[in-house]
Scaffold this motif. Structure first.
Motif, PDB file in Angstrom:
ATOM      1  N   PHE A  10      39.233  40.370  51.985  1.00  0.00           N
ATOM      2  CA  PHE A  10      38.540  40.302  50.697  1.00  0.00           C
ATOM      3  C   PHE A  10      37.155  39.684  50.828  1.00  0.00           C
ATOM      4  O   PHE A  10      36.947  38.764  51.615  1.00  0.00           O
ATOM      5  N   ALA A  18      37.987  33.537  48.900  1.00  0.00           N
ATOM      6  CA  ALA A  18      39.204  34.331  48.750  1.00  0.00           C
ATOM      7  C   ALA A  18      40.405  33.624  49.362  1.00  0.00           C
ATOM      8  O   ALA A  18      41.465  33.520  48.735  1.00  0.00           O
ATOM      9  N   GLN A  64      45.615  40.850  44.637  1.00  0.00           N
ATOM     10  CA  GLN A  64      44.552  40.946  43.622  1.00  0.00           C
ATOM     11  C   GLN A  64      45.093  40.620  42.233  1.00  0.00           C
ATOM     12  O   GLN A  64      44.476  39.866  41.480  1.00  0.00           O
ATOM     13  N   ARG A  65      46.238  41.186  41.894  1.00  0.00           N
ATOM     14  CA  ARG A  65      46.825  40.982  40.565  1.00  0.00           C
ATOM     15  C   ARG A  65      47.182  39.515  40.344  1.00  0.00           C
ATOM     16  O   ARG A  65      46.831  38.920  39.317  1.00  0.00           O
ATOM     17  N   ARG A  68      44.078  37.230  40.123  1.00  0.00           N
ATOM     18  CA  ARG A  68      43.385  37.449  38.838  1.00  0.00           C
ATOM     19  C   ARG A  68      44.147  36.790  37.690  1.00  0.00           C
ATOM     20  O   ARG A  68      43.561  36.113  36.843  1.00  0.00           O
ATOM     21  N   SER A  74      38.492  37.950  40.386  1.00  0.00           N
ATOM     22  CA  SER A  74      38.838  39.293  40.852  1.00  0.00           C
ATOM     23  C   SER A  74      38.430  39.412  42.313  1.00  0.00           C
ATOM     24  O   SER A  74      37.255  39.217  42.643  1.00  0.00           O
ATOM     25  N   LEU A  75      39.392  39.684  43.157  1.00  0.00           N
ATOM     26  CA  LEU A  75      39.112  39.833  44.577  1.00  0.00           C
ATOM     27  C   LEU A  75      38.784  41.293  44.886  1.00  0.00           C
ATOM     28  O   LEU A  75      39.549  42.195  44.547  1.00  0.00           O
ATOM     29  N   GLU A  76      37.651  41.489  45.535  1.00  0.00           N
ATOM     30  CA  GLU A  76      37.213  42.821  45.917  1.00  0.00           C
ATOM     31  C   GLU A  76      37.476  43.009  47.413  1.00  0.00           C
ATOM     32  O   GLU A  76      37.095  42.146  48.214  1.00  0.00           O
TER      33      GLU A  76
END
Length: 85
Positions: A10, A18, A64-65, A68, A74-76
């Motif tokens: 991430f 992250a 990610q969920r 968040r 929000s991890l990209e």
């Protein structure tokens, strides 16, 4: 590292890290199928036991969920996905 990985999974979100967020959410060692959040560095997803592409993608989505929901960050993904998903 003893286990295969694609490196850092991430991107660093603005205002945090992250790996720190993932660890704070209790996801160190969390797994989906054979894919696992690394015990050594939470920013890496490792192939702990014959992980499939679906395992890795599922784990990334779960991380990610959860991050968040618990932190608002929000991890990209930093890794690039090739082929059909």
């Amino acid at each position: 590292m003893e286990q295969p990985s694609a490196g850092s999974t991430f991107k660093r979100p603005q205002g945090s890290y992250a790996s720190k967020l993932i660890d704070e959410c209790g996801l160190r060692g969390f797994s989906v199928g054979g894919a696992q959040v690394s015990e050594k560095h939470c920013g890496f997803v490792v192939n702990a036991d014959g992980a499939t592409c679906a395992d890795v993608l599922g784990l990334i989505a779960q991380v990610q969920r959860i991050v968040r929901e618990k932190t608002g960050f929000s991890l990209e993904p930093e890794v690039r996905f090739l082929g059909e998903q």
